[in-house]
Design a protein around this motif. Structure first.
Motif, PDB file in Angstrom:
ATOM      1  N   LEU A 257       0.824  -1.205   0.000  1.00 58.55           N
ATOM      2  CA  LEU A 257       0.000   0.000   0.000  1.00 58.55           C
ATOM      3  C   LEU A 257       0.860   1.256   0.000  1.00 58.55           C
ATOM      4  CD1 LEU A 257      -2.790  -0.785   2.638  1.00 58.55           C
ATOM      5  CD2 LEU A 257      -2.764  -1.295   0.184  1.00 58.55           C
ATOM      6  N   ASN A 258       0.442   2.239  -0.785  1.00 60.65           N
ATOM      7  CA  ASN A 258       0.985   3.587  -0.700  1.00 60.65           C
ATOM      8  C   ASN A 258      -0.077   4.479  -0.067  1.00 60.65           C
ATOM      9  OD1 ASN A 258       3.506   3.137  -2.016  1.00 60.65           O
ATOM     10  ND2 ASN A 258       2.425   3.042  -3.961  1.00 60.65           N
ATOM     11  N   LEU A 259       0.341   5.299   0.886  1.00 58.06           N
ATOM     12  CA  LEU A 259      -0.602   6.097   1.664  1.00 58.06           C
ATOM     13  C   LEU A 259      -0.246   7.578   1.600  1.00 58.06           C
ATOM     14  CD1 LEU A 259      -0.340   3.928   4.922  1.00 58.06           C
ATOM     15  CD2 LEU A 259      -1.873   3.519   2.987  1.00 58.06           C
ATOM     16  N   GLN A 260      -1.265   8.406   1.540  1.00 61.11           N
ATOM     17  CA  GLN A 260      -1.085   9.842   1.712  1.00 61.11           C
ATOM     18  C   GLN A 260      -1.931  10.251   2.900  1.00 61.11           C
ATOM     19  OE1 GLN A 260      -2.274  12.361  -1.558  1.00 61.11           O
ATOM     20  NE2 GLN A 260      -1.091  14.089  -0.800  1.00 61.11           N
ATOM     21  N   LEU A 261      -1.283  10.780   3.933  1.00 53.74           N
ATOM     22  CA  LEU A 261      -1.976  11.128   5.164  1.00 53.74           C
ATOM     23  C   LEU A 261      -2.482  12.562   5.129  1.00 53.74           C
ATOM     24  CD1 LEU A 261      -0.455   8.495   5.832  1.00 53.74           C
ATOM     25  CD2 LEU A 261      -0.097   9.382   8.145  1.00 53.74           C
ATOM     26  N   GLY A 262      -3.389  12.860   6.027  1.00 53.75           N
ATOM     27  CA  GLY A 262      -4.023  14.170   6.035  1.00 53.75           C
ATOM     28  C   GLY A 262      -3.087  15.318   6.294  1.00 53.75           C
ATOM     29  N   ASN A 263      -1.972  15.068   6.986  1.00 51.62           N
ATOM     30  CA  ASN A 263      -1.026  16.150   7.294  1.00 51.62           C
ATOM     31  C   ASN A 263       0.114  16.235   6.293  1.00 51.62           C
ATOM     32  OD1 ASN A 263       0.387  13.850   7.986  1.00 51.62           O
ATOM     33  ND2 ASN A 263       0.924  14.517  10.059  1.00 51.62           N
ATOM     34  N   GLY A 264      -0.003  15.512   5.174  1.00 51.30           N
ATOM     35  CA  GLY A 264       1.017  15.580   4.133  1.00 51.30           C
ATOM     36  C   GLY A 264       2.086  14.515   4.218  1.00 51.30           C
ATOM     37  N   VAL A 265       2.116  13.723   5.302  1.00 51.82           N
ATOM     38  CA  VAL A 265       3.082  12.635   5.417  1.00 51.82           C
ATOM     39  C   VAL A 265       2.704  11.527   4.438  1.00 51.82           C
ATOM     40  CG1 VAL A 265       3.970  10.821   6.952  1.00 51.82           C
ATOM     41  CG2 VAL A 265       3.626  13.141   7.824  1.00 51.82           C
ATOM     42  N   PHE A 266       3.722  10.888   3.852  1.00 56.51           N
ATOM     43  CA  PHE A 266       3.494   9.756   2.966  1.00 56.51           C
ATOM     44  C   PHE A 266       3.877   8.474   3.693  1.00 56.51           C
ATOM     45  CE2 PHE A 266       3.790  13.264   0.037  1.00 56.51           C
ATOM     46  CZ  PHE A 266       2.800  12.975  -0.902  1.00 56.51           C
ATOM     47  N   GLY A 267       3.107   7.424   3.443  1.00 57.03           N
ATOM     48  CA  GLY A 267       3.364   6.147   4.097  1.00 57.03           C
ATOM     49  C   GLY A 267       3.425   5.021   3.096  1.00 57.03           C
ATOM     50  N   CYS A 268       4.014   3.919   3.544  1.00 57.67           N
ATOM     51  CA  CYS A 268       4.117   2.728   2.718  1.00 57.67           C
ATOM     52  C   CYS A 268       4.013   1.513   3.625  1.00 57.67           C
ATOM     53  CB  CYS A 268       5.437   2.715   1.951  1.00 57.67           C
ATOM     54  SG  CYS A 268       5.589   1.365   0.777  1.00 57.67           S
ATOM     55  N   TYR A 269       3.159   0.556   3.260  1.00 57.30           N
ATOM     56  CA  TYR A 269       3.022  -0.674   4.050  1.00 57.30           C
ATOM     57  C   TYR A 269       3.165  -1.875   3.127  1.00 57.30           C
ATOM     58  CZ  TYR A 269       1.045  -4.400   6.891  1.00 57.30           C
ATOM     59  OH  TYR A 269       0.859  -5.582   7.573  1.00 57.30           O
ATOM     60  N   LEU A 270       4.138  -2.736   3.431  1.00 56.50           N
ATOM     61  CA  LEU A 270       4.438  -3.921   2.633  1.00 56.50           C
ATOM     62  C   LEU A 270       4.262  -5.155   3.506  1.00 56.50           C
ATOM     63  CD1 LEU A 270       7.783  -2.635   1.060  1.00 56.50           C
ATOM     64  CD2 LEU A 270       5.455  -2.301   0.195  1.00 56.50           C
ATOM     65  N   GLN A 271       3.475  -6.125   3.033  1.00 57.94           N
ATOM     66  CA  GLN A 271       3.141  -7.303   3.836  1.00 57.94           C
ATOM     67  C   GLN A 271       3.286  -8.560   2.991  1.00 57.94           C
ATOM     68  OE1 GLN A 271      -1.062  -8.717   4.411  1.00 57.94           O
ATOM     69  NE2 GLN A 271      -0.832  -7.718   6.404  1.00 57.94           N
ATOM     70  N   CYS A 272       4.066  -9.547   3.503  1.00 63.68           N
ATOM     71  CA  CYS A 272       4.223 -10.821   2.798  1.00 63.68           C
ATOM     72  C   CYS A 272       4.039 -11.962   3.784  1.00 63.68           C
ATOM     73  CB  CYS A 272       5.594 -10.922   2.137  1.00 63.68           C
ATOM     74  SG  CYS A 272       5.807 -12.475   1.225  1.00 63.68           S
ATOM     75  N   HIS A 273       3.273 -12.989   3.390  1.00 66.34           N
ATOM     76  CA  HIS A 273       2.901 -14.084   4.281  1.00 66.34           C
ATOM     77  C   HIS A 273       3.679 -15.372   4.052  1.00 66.34           C
ATOM     78  CE1 HIS A 273      -0.545 -12.376   6.485  1.00 66.34           C
ATOM     79  NE2 HIS A 273      -0.611 -11.573   5.441  1.00 66.34           N
ATOM     80  N   TYR A 274       4.816 -15.314   3.383  1.00 65.38           N
ATOM     81  CA  TYR A 274       5.603 -16.537   3.219  1.00 65.38           C
ATOM     82  C   TYR A 274       7.102 -16.267   3.289  1.00 65.38           C
ATOM     83  CZ  TYR A 274       4.997 -14.771  -1.600  1.00 65.38           C
ATOM     84  OH  TYR A 274       4.917 -13.985  -2.720  1.00 65.38           O
ATOM     85  N   THR A 275       7.494 -15.337   4.103  1.00 58.82           N
ATOM     86  CA  THR A 275       8.925 -15.080   4.310  1.00 58.82           C
ATOM     87  C   THR A 275       9.496 -16.100   5.296  1.00 58.82           C
ATOM     88  OG1 THR A 275       8.366 -13.526   6.070  1.00 58.82           O
ATOM     89  CG2 THR A 275       8.722 -12.617   3.869  1.00 58.82           C
ATOM     90  N   PRO A 276      10.804 -16.352   5.261  1.00 61.09           N
ATOM     91  CA  PRO A 276      11.401 -17.304   6.206  1.00 61.09           C
ATOM     92  C   PRO A 276      11.528 -16.743   7.621  1.00 61.09           C
ATOM     93  CG  PRO A 276      13.086 -16.363   4.795  1.00 61.09           C
ATOM     94  CD  PRO A 276      11.777 -15.897   4.249  1.00 61.09           C
ATOM     95  N   ASP A 277      11.466 -15.426   7.757  1.00 63.31           N
ATOM     96  CA  ASP A 277      11.608 -14.788   9.067  1.00 63.31           C
ATOM     97  C   ASP A 277      10.367 -13.954   9.361  1.00 63.31           C
ATOM     98  OD1 ASP A 277      12.181 -13.101   6.963  1.00 63.31           O
ATOM     99  OD2 ASP A 277      13.665 -11.929   8.055  1.00 63.31           O
ATOM    100  N   ALA A 278      10.213 -13.592  10.632  1.00 63.70           N
ATOM    101  CA  ALA A 278       9.060 -12.792  11.059  1.00 63.70           C
ATOM    102  C   ALA A 278       9.555 -11.517  11.725  1.00 63.70           C
ATOM    103  CB  ALA A 278       8.196 -13.594  12.024  1.00 63.70           C
ATOM    104  N   CYS A 279       9.142 -10.377  11.187  1.00 66.77           N
ATOM    105  CA  CYS A 279       9.605  -9.107  11.742  1.00 66.77           C
ATOM    106  C   CYS A 279       8.775  -7.958  11.199  1.00 66.77           C
ATOM    107  CB  CYS A 279      11.076  -8.875  11.388  1.00 66.77           C
ATOM    108  SG  CYS A 279      11.762  -7.334  12.077  1.00 66.77           S
TER     109      CYS A 279
END
Length: 392
Positions: A257-279
């Motif tokens: 996801l790419n996000l644009q917040l109300g105060n002008g901050v930009f965000g990014c959320y990346l999610q994967c459900h088959y990585t070898p590690d959890a973090c």
């Protein structure tokens, strides 16, 4: 001090959270629990006998518990698709609610819960326990101190090694029961992005898809719940060699996801459900530096605030986060805040409005992914719900 009598809906799994509330010497008792699984319900009762020497009552219908028990509060830790119905029923009964995330499976569902709490003047708190994790609180403290200047971007990479165990073997894999893993799993991170940035998502754009689990062997026919192995097993590797997945798999296993917040901050959320590690790895970039965490329950936060010619893992300052155990020790803290809210002694860090915006972002992010990447505007809350104090 008024003695508080608490109940639980969803006595297994996440329902153990309520154990932190059971402190008779401080005037707080868990007196009853609800679950459709009678074996699980008996284990809940046995746990309270063995751990606390307490006799708690068990019910298979939450409405019966509401009628028979004079409750001062209820923990709703049932499956996601039950949250809206049960929260609305409790609020209408005048019972203050601790509601696990995600708040509901739709924006309309969240707004219905908020409106009900307002109309019934019943207290409501949401279970976004990551706001109580030490690493998140330390990052927020550093941001608020001006350590990296004005925040301009918040990025989160979420590696989920146990996705094939926890989310693709049972109901989580079905859209009508989970909508998207941007809710069950992502609601936490979207809320933290909002918390660190000091604003909510206004516009969201997503890409992603079901890239692996739809190709793997599934169960056939009905299987008893207790025979479905959803344990976090490190031997379940690599994913392509696993089997026994849910007959219906509809939710994405890779979300961006790419996000644009109300105060002008930009965000990014990346999610994967088959990585070898959890973090969960957060990066916060400001006009004078950046923060990055390594580890959740323990680990470090690195502060970078001097110019350098090349990348390195160590920052100009390192803040060590002690290992607080499960969820970084956030669970007892958030339960303590719920008890404080019930007694009118504290204002929760986790608010219903914030929980609604995390769900709204996840819902529209999923819609964006499913529509080929179209951007969507997040509808704001009505003013009367935005300003209402659900903890008073």
């Amino acid at each position: 001090m008024k003695r508080l009598r608490l109940g639980i809906i969803g006595a297994g799994g996440r329902g153990t959270l309520a154990d932190h509330a059971h402190c008779p010497e401080q005037g707080v008792e868990v007196v009853a629990g609800v679950d459709l699984d009678t074996e699980l319900l008996e284990r809940f009762r046995q746990r309270y006998r063995e751990r606390f020497g307490a006799e708690v009552r068990g019910y298979c219908d939450y409405r019966e518990m509401f009628e028979r028990e004079a409750l001062d509060g209820v923990f709703i830790t049932s499956p996601d698709f039950c949250h809206e119905e049960q929260a609305v029923a409790a609020l209408k009964a005048g019972i203050p609610v601790y509601l696990e995330k995600p708040m509901a499976l739709s924006i309309a569902g969240c707004d219905r819960i908020l409106q009900t709490a307002r109309e019934c003047h019943t207290r409501l708190m949401l279970g976004h326990n990551m706001r109580y994790m030490p690493f998140v609180l330390k990052m927020k403290e550093l941001i608020d101190s001006g350590a990296i200047g004005e925040v301009k971007a918040v990025w989160c990479r979420h590696f989920i090694a146990y996705g094939g165990d926890a989310y693709f073997r049972d109901w989580h894999a079905e859209r009508d029961k989970a909508n998207s893993l941007l809710l069950q799993k992502g609601a936490h991170d979207l809320d933290v992005i909002h918390f660190l940035a000091g604003s909510y998502t206004r516009r969201v754009h997503g890409m992603g898809g079901l890239t692996l689990y739809d190709r793997l062997p599934r169960r056939e026919g009905e299987v008893p719940k207790k025979e479905i192995d959803v344990s976090f097993n490190v031997e379940h590797w690599p994913p392509e060699r696993q089997s026994g997945f849910n007959p219906k798999i509809e939710v994405e296993d890779l979300n961006m996801l790419n996000l644009q917040l109300g105060n002008g901050v930009f965000g990014c959320y990346l999610q994967c459900h088959y990585t070898p590690d959890a973090c969960r790895n957060y990066t916060v970039i400001g006009t004078r530096g950046r923060l990055e965490n390594y580890g959740e329950a323990g680990g470090t936060i690195e502060l970078f605030d001097t110019r350098r010619a090349s990348f390195r893992m160590e920052g100009d300052a390192t803040f060590r986060i002690p290992d607080g155990g499960l969820h970084g020790g956030a669970d007892p803290r958030i339960v303590h805040d719920f008890i404080g809210m019930l007694r009118g002694e504290s204002v929760p860090t986790s608010t219903p409005q914030a929980a609604r915006y995390s769900v709204a972002t996840g819902c529209l992010g999923a819609e964006s992914i499913r529509s080929g990447g179209l951007p969507f505007e997040v509808p704001p809350l009505p003013e009367e719900l935005e300003q209402y104090h659900y903890w008073e």
